[in-house]
Each structure stands twice: as structure tokens, then as C-alpha cells.
Motif scaffolding. Structure first.
Motif, PDB file in Angstrom:
ATOM      1  N   LEU A 105       0.831  -1.198   0.000  1.00  0.00           N
ATOM      2  CA  LEU A 105       0.000   0.000   0.000  1.00  0.00           C
ATOM      3  C   LEU A 105       0.865   1.245   0.000  1.00  0.00           C
ATOM      4  N   SER A 106       0.617   2.109  -0.981  1.00  0.00           N
ATOM      5  CA  SER A 106       1.308   3.392  -1.025  1.00  0.00           C
ATOM      6  C   SER A 106       0.519   4.412  -0.210  1.00  0.00           C
ATOM      7  N   LYS A 107       1.140   5.566   0.037  1.00  0.00           N
ATOM      8  CA  LYS A 107       0.443   6.625   0.754  1.00  0.00           C
ATOM      9  C   LYS A 107      -0.775   7.104  -0.037  1.00  0.00           C
ATOM     10  N   HIS A 108      -0.640   7.148  -1.367  1.00  0.00           N
ATOM     11  CA  HIS A 108      -1.766   7.552  -2.198  1.00  0.00           C
ATOM     12  C   HIS A 108      -2.937   6.581  -2.047  1.00  0.00           C
ATOM     13  N   GLU A 109      -2.664   5.279  -2.042  1.00  0.00           N
ATOM     14  CA  GLU A 109      -3.731   4.293  -1.923  1.00  0.00           C
ATOM     15  C   GLU A 109      -4.427   4.391  -0.570  1.00  0.00           C
ATOM     16  N   TYR A 126     -18.856  12.046   6.502  1.00  0.00           N
ATOM     17  CA  TYR A 126     -18.004  13.188   6.785  1.00  0.00           C
ATOM     18  C   TYR A 126     -17.594  13.897   5.491  1.00  0.00           C
ATOM     19  N   PRO A 127     -17.441  15.211   5.512  1.00  0.00           N
ATOM     20  CA  PRO A 127     -17.023  15.949   4.321  1.00  0.00           C
ATOM     21  C   PRO A 127     -15.532  15.747   4.047  1.00  0.00           C
ATOM     22  N   PRO A 128     -15.076  16.006   2.812  1.00  0.00           N
ATOM     23  CA  PRO A 128     -13.650  15.869   2.480  1.00  0.00           C
ATOM     24  C   PRO A 128     -12.800  16.823   3.319  1.00  0.00           C
ATOM     25  N   ASN A 129     -11.593  16.389   3.650  1.00  0.00           N
ATOM     26  CA  ASN A 129     -10.664  17.222   4.419  1.00  0.00           C
ATOM     27  C   ASN A 129      -9.250  16.756   4.091  1.00  0.00           C
ATOM     28  N   ASP A 130      -8.664  17.330   3.034  1.00  0.00           N
ATOM     29  CA  ASP A 130      -7.360  16.870   2.551  1.00  0.00           C
ATOM     30  C   ASP A 130      -6.264  17.002   3.599  1.00  0.00           C
ATOM     31  N   THR A 131      -6.272  18.093   4.341  1.00  0.00           N
ATOM     32  CA  THR A 131      -5.234  18.280   5.370  1.00  0.00           C
ATOM     33  C   THR A 131      -5.319  17.194   6.421  1.00  0.00           C
ATOM     34  N   LEU A 132      -6.525  16.883   6.875  1.00  0.00           N
ATOM     35  CA  LEU A 132      -6.696  15.829   7.869  1.00  0.00           C
ATOM     36  C   LEU A 132      -6.286  14.480   7.306  1.00  0.00           C
ATOM     37  N   HIS A 133      -6.661  14.199   6.050  1.00  0.00           N
ATOM     38  CA  HIS A 133      -6.277  12.927   5.435  1.00  0.00           C
ATOM     39  C   HIS A 133      -4.755  12.794   5.357  1.00  0.00           C
ATOM     40  N   GLU A 134      -4.065  13.879   4.986  1.00  0.00           N
ATOM     41  CA  GLU A 134      -2.601  13.836   4.912  1.00  0.00           C
ATOM     42  C   GLU A 134      -1.997  13.547   6.284  1.00  0.00           C
ATOM     43  N   ASN A 135      -2.518  14.193   7.311  1.00  0.00           N
ATOM     44  CA  ASN A 135      -2.014  13.965   8.668  1.00  0.00           C
ATOM     45  C   ASN A 135      -2.272  12.540   9.127  1.00  0.00           C
ATOM     46  N   MET A 136      -3.449  12.010   8.778  1.00  0.00           N
ATOM     47  CA  MET A 136      -3.776  10.637   9.149  1.00  0.00           C
ATOM     48  C   MET A 136      -2.859   9.646   8.446  1.00  0.00           C
ATOM     49  N   VAL A 137      -2.604   9.876   7.155  1.00  0.00           N
ATOM     50  CA  VAL A 137      -1.712   8.988   6.404  1.00  0.00           C
ATOM     51  C   VAL A 137      -0.317   8.994   7.020  1.00  0.00           C
ATOM     52  N   ASP A 161       0.476   9.589  10.107  1.00  0.00           N
ATOM     53  CA  ASP A 161       0.417   8.874  11.383  1.00  0.00           C
ATOM     54  C   ASP A 161       0.327   7.370  11.167  1.00  0.00           C
ATOM     55  N   ILE A 162      -0.479   6.958  10.188  1.00  0.00           N
ATOM     56  CA  ILE A 162      -0.629   5.535   9.886  1.00  0.00           C
ATOM     57  C   ILE A 162       0.701   4.929   9.457  1.00  0.00           C
ATOM     58  N   PHE A 163       1.422   5.600   8.564  1.00  0.00           N
ATOM     59  CA  PHE A 163       2.694   5.058   8.086  1.00  0.00           C
ATOM     60  C   PHE A 163       3.744   5.056   9.191  1.00  0.00           C
ATOM     61  N   ALA A 164       3.709   6.043  10.066  1.00  0.00           N
ATOM     62  CA  ALA A 164       4.655   6.069  11.186  1.00  0.00           C
ATOM     63  C   ALA A 164       4.478   4.838  12.081  1.00  0.00           C
ATOM     64  N   LYS A 165       3.234   4.370  12.208  1.00  0.00           N
ATOM     65  CA  LYS A 165       2.949   3.229  13.084  1.00  0.00           C
ATOM     66  C   LYS A 165       3.036   1.887  12.366  1.00  0.00           C
ATOM     67  N   GLU A 166       2.639   1.853  11.080  1.00  0.00           N
ATOM     68  CA  GLU A 166       2.453   0.577  10.399  1.00  0.00           C
ATOM     69  C   GLU A 166       3.589   0.182   9.463  1.00  0.00           C
ATOM     70  N   ASP A 167       4.327   1.144   8.947  1.00  0.00           N
ATOM     71  CA  ASP A 167       5.416   0.853   8.009  1.00  0.00           C
ATOM     72  C   ASP A 167       6.661   0.471   8.805  1.00  0.00           C
TER      73      ASP A 167
END
Length: 212
Positions: A156-160, A174-185, A187-193
Motif C-alpha cells: 500500500l502506497s500513501k496515495h492508496e 463526513y465531508p472531504p478534508n485533505d489536510t486531515l487525510h494527509e495527517n492521518m496517512v 500517522d498511519i505510516f509512522a505506526k504501520e510501516d
């Protein structure tokens, strides 16, 4: 209901709800009525919980009892932290042990709000007596991985991951929120990669970490 939401997404979904307003959110009044002497595991966002519950209006009238519905078989499963239940439950049932019983006093803003629902009038403060019977890991299935893996390369890439988050947020209203999605990605990669190669492999994804 199909439960394909990632266990690490469960907690992340709550970030958007919390970011919607500037005023402090109402709080749940929590009273521990019983806690077992031994507690091997506590509930957290992403866990599946099995509970019995009784619901009361402020005047003490019972409006629902899971045991009255079907005895012990009336207990309900839900995933903590992904808006399957009212916000007051998501907040008030964290760090709970199997066998523990709590009393939650939930203000309208964390229950059914200005609209009410069914027999619940608008602006109702509700009290619940909730007994936690069982805690299970939330699902992290190969089906979820394949749904996210857009180019079928088994990583899985960050884009996926970001595209999947967008879709899940839309599914939960929930409405779109690109900034929040970027922050979540991030955080996810910091923990899972685990090997820090910029991708989440199928092994990294399906392995259930103790902290998830």
C-alpha cells in the motif's frame, strides 16, 4: 453490517468529528459500578465490544433494555470509535475491562441531539447502565487490503491509503478534508510501516499489533 474498516482507521475517524467545532465538546459522566479484580485487557478504539445495556430518561423511566428484548442473547456487538453507536458510548466505554459495569450520563450533544430519535425526545439527557461482556480485535482482513491495493502489487502506497480514507469518510457521512487525510496517512505510516520503505506490505497490514 460488513466490518471492513481498518483497526487503525477506527480511532482516526474520531479526529474529524472532534475537529468540526471550536467550542469544547460536551462530556460524558462516567461512574464505574463494578470492575473485576483481574483485568487482562482494556477496550480501545477499533475493538469490537459485546455489551448488555439499559437506557433511562432523566425521570428514571426505562426506554430500552437489551436483556428484556431477548435475555442474554439480546447483547449487542459494535466497533468502538467509528460512529456505530452514539458519541457518548464511544467516549464513555474506553479503557473498560471485560466484566466491568459502568453508568454513563450522556448529554444531548453526545446522544440524539436536537432531533431526537424514535422514542427519544429532542434534547434528552440519557443514562445508560452498560456491562461489557467481551472484547475482540477489530478486523484487519485480506479483503480490506485488496480493496485498498489499487494496482495489485501487494503493498500500500500513501496515495492508496489516502484514497481509501477519503472513501471511508464519505461512507460515514463526513465531508472531504485533505489536510486531515494527509495527517492521518502520516500517522498511519509512522505506526504501520515497520521497515520504513514507504509502503505497508500485506504482512505489516494483516499482523495484529498489541497496540492496535
Amino acid at each position: 453490517m460488513q466490518r471492513t474498516v481498518l483497526s487503525w482507521l477506527c480511532g482516526a475517524l474520531l479526529l474529524l468529528a472532534a475537529s468540526g467545532g471550536k467550542l469544547p465538546e460536551a462530556e460524558v459522566e462516567v461512574e464505574v459500578m463494578h470492575r473485576p479484580f483481574l483485568c487482562h485487557r482494556k477496550s480501545k478504539y477499533g475493538d469490537m465490544l459485546l455489551v448488555h445495556h439499559d437506557g433511562y430518561f432523566e425521570n428514571g423511566t426505562v426506554f430500552h433494555s437489551s436483556r428484556d428484548q431477548a435475555g442474554d442473547s439480546g447483547a449487542v456487538w459494535f466497533t468502538l470509535g467509528i460512529k456505530e453507536v452514539i458519541k457518548g458510548w464511544d467516549k464513555g466505554l474506553q479503557d473498560m475491562c471485560s466484566g466491568e459495569k459502568r453508568k454513563l450520563v450522556i448529554p444531548p450533544a453526545l446522544a440524539y441531539g436536537k432531533e431526537g430519535k424514535g422514542k427519544i425526545p429532542p434534547e434528552s439527557t440519557l443514562t445508560f447502565i452498560i456491562e461489557l461482556l467481551e472484547i475482540r480485535n477489530g478486523p484487519r482482513s485480506h479483503e480490506s487490503f485488496q480493496e485498498m491495493d489499487l494496482n495489485d502489487d501487494w503493498k500500500l502506497s500513501k496515495h492508496e491509503v489516502k484514497e481509501y480514507l477519503k472513501k471511508e469518510f464519505e461512507r460515514h457521512g463526513y465531508p472531504p478534508n485533505d489536510t486531515l487525510h494527509e495527517n492521518m496517512v502520516a500517522d498511519i505510516f509512522a505506526k504501520e510501516d515497520e521497515n520504513k520503505d514507504g509502503f505497508i506490505s500485506s504482512r505489516e497490514f494483516t499482523y495484529k499489533h498489541d497496540e492496535l
